[in-house]
Each structure stands twice: as structure tokens, then as C-alpha cells.
Scaffold this active site. Structure first.
Site, short mmCIF file in Angstrom:
data_model
loop_
_atom_site.label_atom_id
_atom_site.label_comp_id
_atom_site.label_asym_id
_atom_site.label_seq_id
_atom_site.Cartn_x
_atom_site.Cartn_y
_atom_site.Cartn_z
CG ASP A 278 59.35 41.70 -1.34
OD1 ASP A 278 58.25 42.36 -0.99
OD2 ASP A 278 59.54 40.78 -1.23
CG HIS B 215 60.81 42.79 2.05
ND1 HIS B 215 60.46 44.31 2.09
CD2 HIS B 215 62.22 43.04 1.82
CE1 HIS B 215 61.35 45.01 1.84
NE2 HIS B 215 62.54 44.24 1.54
CG HIS C 82 56.89 43.63 29.41
ND1 HIS C 82 57.27 42.47 28.87
CD2 HIS C 82 56.42 44.42 28.06
CE1 HIS C 82 57.27 42.60 27.46
NE2 HIS C 82 56.61 43.56 26.87
CD GLU D 116 57.50 35.82 -7.24
OE1 GLU D 116 57.48 34.90 -8.15
OE2 GLU D 116 58.77 36.21 -6.77
CE1 TYR E 298 54.12 56.72 10.11
CE2 TYR E 298 52.84 54.99 9.26
CZ TYR E 298 54.10 55.59 9.50
OH TYR E 298 55.22 54.87 9.50
#
Ligand code: ZN
Ligand code: ZN
Length: 394
Positions: A107, A102, A243, A373, A300
Site C-alpha cells: 500500500d 497489506h 499434514h 508513515e 523468482y
């Protein structure tokens, strides 16, 4: 009301943090958010909120709280998907799934919206109308994404206002950042296939060298930014993959390149697409190579916040003690929340999580991305506050 909601958010903070950590430890990629969806479903049911699963996409979860009172319907959206990144943090709840992380904070979005659901159900008396909780899969998909099938399944049909919150380490912890009008870009992506003619590296004159041609293209395409599009308009073009080849002494047949253009204006975008194709084709023609340039379809749209609703949102958020509300500059990232805003008025808001003290300094999508948090309670408070305020609008 804002202070009161924040006080209640502080009471449920340990729970919200623990939900966030569970989801963080067990991240799931786009379209595979099965365990996350089950956790969300159980939590909503515990709160007495009606739940529907599988609306538009198998892993989508829609919660609905109907007060039975006349009023507006407010939708709050959290995205649930993680990214294919190996987590490089030292968190005790670091991802247990190899190669998945995440790293965009989805989350925290799930945890904050569940926290808001608890605040809203505790304060049902303050609400009118209905609140819809949209737990959306697959935001990180870049082209079609999860919002589209949910909207096509009718998720927004009865909705009056829609709000989404996203954490970001680009902004200081506990700051709310939004903007009226165009806020986030249209994220077109493209693929270029250069078909040359292979041969020995010592005799390039007998080959058509796609590696050499790809290098000319990388350089020339920057002119789309510097010489083709209006310099005062936000725009970026990046080539992100090349590539080609297998060995030092072989000029290969083919080179494949990918990249993205980001713009905040549909006219700038059209011009950029036209000239990207034109420049690639003319370089290839000049060196006798064949080429194909394809742009992805159904990307989008531009994220456009509703002006009056956004003014009101900013006024409401200013009442949350301990946070600040800032008007942000437009950014060239993109979000499929833009699809909701094409259909219904609403606002997309960033919640800053950058905090030197907690080491939350790495950008979203970094393998070292962490969030402060402490902000989760502010996110839950903001979402609950907006749901209550807009449900009562005349
Ligand atoms: Zn992301
Ligand atoms: Zn994200």
C-alpha cells in the site's frame, strides 16, 4: 535537487498518506487489485500522465510521461497486492476486509510511487526522455508472480533503467539499504508426498507409518544445510507444513509436507535440490514407503543489482537530507523485481520503516505490521530523484 524534491514531497505528504490509508483499508489479493488499479489510474490521469490498463495482467496499470526530449527511459515499479492475513493492529485505518491485510507495505509502495509521479510531473523541466510507472499486480505469488507477464507483454522493451523500492521493518526508519550484485535469494519451494500403509496404531509393525517417516525427513533434511552445502554460502531449508492423519488410533496412509529452500548461488541451489530429493527418497525406501518430491517450476530468479547503476543510485540517495544510505547484507527473502533486473540494469532498494516511537517494530508479513508513515515522503523523493537523474544520463 534532492532537498528541493523533499521539500515538495513534504507539501504533498498529507495526500500521499491519505492515499496509502485508503488502500490499506481496502486491501486486495494478488490478481484482484481492481479498486487499487482504478485509484492509481484516476490519480495518474489527474497528473496528466498517459495510462494503460491491463498490460500483461488485467489489474496492471502502466503510466507514461514523455518529455519529448531526447533521453533515457526510466521505469519505476510499485507492487500492489495484499496478503491473506487477518490484521491485528489498532490502526484507525485498519483493513476492512476480513482475512486480507497489506502486511508487506505494498500500500505504501503504491502511494509513494503516486507521490513520485506528482513530483516528476511538477518538475518535468528537469527531466529528459521518458518515465514509466509500473503498478504491478501479484508480487506475493512466490512462483510465477506479476512481473513475468508484464515483461512478456513488452513493458520493459523501451526501458533503459528500472528501479524498485520496498519498505522494511528490518531497517531503521528513513534509511535506504541496497547492495551491488546478488541481494535477494532464489526462493524454491517443494512438496513431499509420503505414501505408507495405514493400520491400527497399536500394531505399527503391520503398517508403513508416514508420520514417523516425515519426522525422520524433517531432521535429516537439515543436513543439506549443515553437511551438503558450503557453510560459507548463505542457504536455508525450512519445512513449513506437515499434514497427516485423522485420529489418535489410526496410522494414516499418507503424509504431505511442504517447505522452501533459499539460496544466493545457482550451484548451491542445484546441489541442495539434488540432495533434498536423494535424502527423502532414501529415507522412504529404507522404511518401505513410496514418495514423490516435487519442486515448483519457474520460481523468482536471484535478485542481482547492477553494480555501476547501484553505485550511482547510492550516490544520488545520499543527497536526500535526513536519511542515510547503507550497504546491506544479502538476504534470503525473494522478490519478483528480480525478473526486471534480469532484463534491464537497475537497482532494488529497501526503505527502512522501523521506529520504536511509532510502534513500527513488527516484521513484514506479521499481522501486527505497521509502517512509520514519515518515510513515505522519502520514498517518493528517492524515486523522483532517480527518475530525473537517470533520464538525463548520456
Ligand atoms: Zn511480502
Ligand atoms: Zn513485498
Amino acid at each position: 535537487m534532492a532537498k528541493n524534491l523533499l521539500d515538495q514531497a513534504k507539501e504533498i505528504e498529507p495526500k500521499v498518506i491519505s492515499i496509502r490509508r485508503i488502500i490499506h483499508e481496502t486491501p486486495e489479493l494478488a490478481y484482484q487489485e481492481n479498486n487499487t488499479a482504478s485509484l492509481v489510474e484516476n490519480e495518474l490521469k489527474r497528473l496528466g500522465i498517459d495510462v494503460k490498463r491491463g498490460v500483461g495482467l488485467p489489474t496492471a496499470v502502466i503510466g507514461e510521461l514523455d518529455t519529448g526530449k531526447e533521453g533515457k527511459t526510466v521505469a519505476l515499479r510499485a507492487d500492489m497486492d495484499a496478503l491473506p492475513i487477518e490484521e491485528m493492529t489498532d490502526l484507525p485505518f485498519k483493513s476492512k476486509v476480513k482475512g486480507i491485510m497489506h502486511a508487506c507495505g505494498h500500500d505504501t509502495h503504491v502511494a509513494m510511487l503516486l507521490g513520485a509521479a506528482e513530483l516528476i510531473s511538477r518538475n518535468k523541466d528537469l527531466l529528459s526522455g521518458k518515465v514509466k510507472f509500473i503498478f504491478q499486480p501479484a508480487e506475493e505469488e512466490g512462483s510465477i508472480g506479476g512481473a513475468k507477464p508484464l515483461i512478456e507483454a513488452g513493458v520493459l522493451n523501451d526501458v533503459d533503467y528500472v528501479f524498485g523500492l520496498h519498505v522494511s521493518n528490518s531497517y531503521p526508519s528513513k534509511a535506504f539499504i541496497t547492495r551491488k550484485g546478488a541481494f535477494m535469494a532464489i526462493p524454491d519451494s517443494f512438496k513431499i508426498i509420503i505414501r505408507g500403509k495405514s493400520g491400527h496404531a497399536s500394531a505399527p509393525h503391520n503398517t508403513v507409518d508416514p508420520v514417523f517417516i516425515s519426522a525422520q525427513i524433517v531432521t535429516a533434511l537439515q543436513a543439506v544445510r549443515s553437511r551438503i552445502t558450503d557453510p560459507v554460502q548463505p542457504f536455508v531449508l525450512s519445512i513449513t507444513t506437515i499434514h497427516a492423519g485423522t485420529k489418535d488410533n489410526i496410522i494414516p496412509d499418507e503424509a504431505i509436507m511442504e517447505g522452501t529452500i533459499r539460496s544466493l548461488d545457482y550451484k548451491v541451489r542445484e546441489k541442495a535440490i539434488t540432495y533434498t530429493k536423494k535424502i527423502v527418497e532414501s529415507i522412504c525406501t529404507g522404511f518401505d514407503a513410496k514418495c514423490e518430491v516435487t519442486f515448483s517450476q519457474d520460481v523468482y530468479p536471484l535478485t542481482v543489482n547492477h553494480p555501476e547503476v547501484t553505485d550511482e543510485v547510492m550516490d544520488h540517495l545520499k543527497h536526500i537530507p535526513g536519511s542515510v544510505v547503507l550497504e546491506g547484507d544479502p538476504i534470503l527473502g525473494a522478490e519478483d523485481f528480480s525478473r526486471y533486473l534480469q532484463v534491464k540494469p537497475g537497482t532494488f532498494i529497501f526503505l527502512g520503516t522501523r521506529n520504536e516511537n511509532t510502534g513500527s517494530i513488527h516484521p513484514n508479513h506479521s499481522s501486527k505490521f505497521t509502517v512509520d508513515e514519515d518515510v513515505l515522503k522519502y520514498g517518493s523523493t528517492a524515486l523522483a530523484l532517480l527518475a530525473i537523474a537517470f533520464s538525463r544520463k548520456k
